[in-house]
Design an enzyme around this catalytic site. Sequence first.
Site, PDB file in Angstrom:
ATOM      1  N   HIS A 116       0.846  -1.192   0.000  1.00  0.00           N
ATOM      2  CA  HIS A 116       0.000   0.000   0.000  1.00  0.00           C
ATOM      3  C   HIS A 116       0.883   1.244   0.000  1.00  0.00           C
ATOM      4  O   HIS A 116       1.967   1.240   0.587  1.00  0.00           O
ATOM      5  CB  HIS A 116      -0.870   0.061   1.271  1.00  0.00           C
ATOM      6  N   THR A 167      13.707  -8.248   4.015  1.00  0.00           N
ATOM      7  CA  THR A 167      13.406  -6.899   3.533  1.00  0.00           C
ATOM      8  C   THR A 167      14.415  -6.407   2.511  1.00  0.00           C
ATOM      9  O   THR A 167      14.224  -5.345   1.928  1.00  0.00           O
ATOM     10  CB  THR A 167      13.382  -5.909   4.709  1.00  0.00           C
ATOM     11  N   ARG A 182      19.406 -11.346   8.003  1.00  0.00           N
ATOM     12  CA  ARG A 182      20.805 -10.979   7.785  1.00  0.00           C
ATOM     13  C   ARG A 182      21.561 -12.180   7.246  1.00  0.00           C
ATOM     14  O   ARG A 182      21.313 -13.312   7.670  1.00  0.00           O
ATOM     15  CB  ARG A 182      21.455 -10.535   9.098  1.00  0.00           C
TER      16      ARG A 182
END
Length: 571
Positions: A116, A167, A182
């Site tokens: 969004h 991410t 990581r």
Amino acid sequence: MDHHERHSVKHFDHCPWLFAGEATQEQRLAQRERQQAVGGDAEFGERCYVADSAAVFPDRLRLGDDSYIAAHAYVTGELTTGTDCTLNPFTTVRGTVTLGDGVRIGAHTSMLGFNHTMAPDRPVFRQPLTSRGIKVGDDVWIGSNVVVVDGVTIGDHCVVGAGAVVTRDLPAWTVAAGNPARPLRDRRHGSTGSAGKPGGAGNDLTRFADTARAQAADILARCWDGDRYTDRPGAAPTMRAHCDAVEIADLLLGSAPPQLAAEEHVRRLSAAQDPVSGLVPEFGEPLPSEDDTGLTGSGAALYHILSVGYALDLLGSSFPHPVRGVQDITAGQLVVRLEDLPWRDNAWTAGAWIDAWATAAHWNLRHGEDAASGSLEALFGWLLTRADPWTGVWGSPSAEAGRLQVVNGYYRLTRGSFAQFGVPVPHPERVVDTVLAHAHDARHFGSGQRNACNVLDVAHPLWLCSRQLATGTGGDGYRSADIRAWAEQQLTAVLSAWQDGQGFGFGAGAVGPGPRPGLQGTEMWLAIVWYLADLLGRSDELGYRPRGVHRPEPARALPGAPLSSPSPVPR
């Protein structure tokens, strides 16, 4: 449990890999009808299975041979898989997601290839959706309860541990875990561990450096055309290629490049300097036009102040002539020139000009050209009072390039001025925040987007500011965990990019010589590896330390001021 119960639809829904070998003909017909009932634009390969209990409502679905969607999975949007892919029970795949061959996605994992917008002028549920998509390579295992967000690329052969939140892009062969995920190690190298521990990326540093040293002579010979150096075979000879060869030989061999005697290297490089202007033009090109200060505004000759000057320095020599445009300028003239630099639209060009000007001032001081006019002090005074206290940098970001110009300009500016003269930078905490935010911009650091300039222009400012902030803290410095996580991720990607006998390619994008291995890419990435390793406290394992353009120590103190000697990053 009887035979019928073991082979019920419910059983296959949860163990779809059994279907091809154990289903009855009736069950196979029912599965064919199930696939035909899937809405949208859907195509299925051979021996596929879609669980009856899965909620599959795609706009477009391409399921490769021997691939399965298991019980209670939720699939919308556009999903494309290669062969032998499995979406295990309760997985969620939404938005645009592309999987390679042999991908395993664990139960309860979410692949969210959309997002969004979050403008403050309307409720979130009324915001439009965006989708950059998720890409997963071949032979990838994504564990249970993992979340992969929009825009991420996971390279071939990766393993993502259970519960991770991915991410950022993961380079090929990465084993990753955590929130945010990581890199822990390279899957090709033995035992488990994290960087800085057995099995971590740091353990590969010694092996990498040994390999680079063993192949350095061949890499240099590969780029020697019999008379001059080229960046890569087939390219035209350039002055920078000669300087890169000197830097690589000094770093890995501790000597001049073997194609010429050291004295001949010095003679050729010294002879290239114009005795009047002090500039070094490109081979076969005229001297560039000068700006109002008597110095060129841009181009190869501007960078040659750095590359040729430091190549001569590594060979035990120096420029035979001062750079006139820096020798003659007054403090007032310099301030006018600084004000006229393109800070708003092209901060990199502004930073590159200052880098060259300050480096020329460094070489001129060797000639006894004392900056009596106060121009060098005027440079630092202007810079210290013009740095943005909110970002720590000079210039402004843009919608098109984000922070690329200001961060890359910051590196060039501070390399030649603050770092070269040992002067502390202003607002180092804000610089770290700005640079780390830029380092997560997928436009410049996503899969297939990295190049040596962009990574160096993050690594050096983080290293410079970390050293300054660590002084006297007695503990970890500002955002040291975030810095180490970024350095760890980049180092894993860099080490895997070495090409035997050829070195490193510069990287993607319109800037630089491109992805083919060459002298510029090799010289820059060798320095980058050192900075990344030093951010992790492991640079000693390399057995080399940059001494040229990318030297970590100041070259001299600002006249009349003590040399700044910040402590290393706490380990």
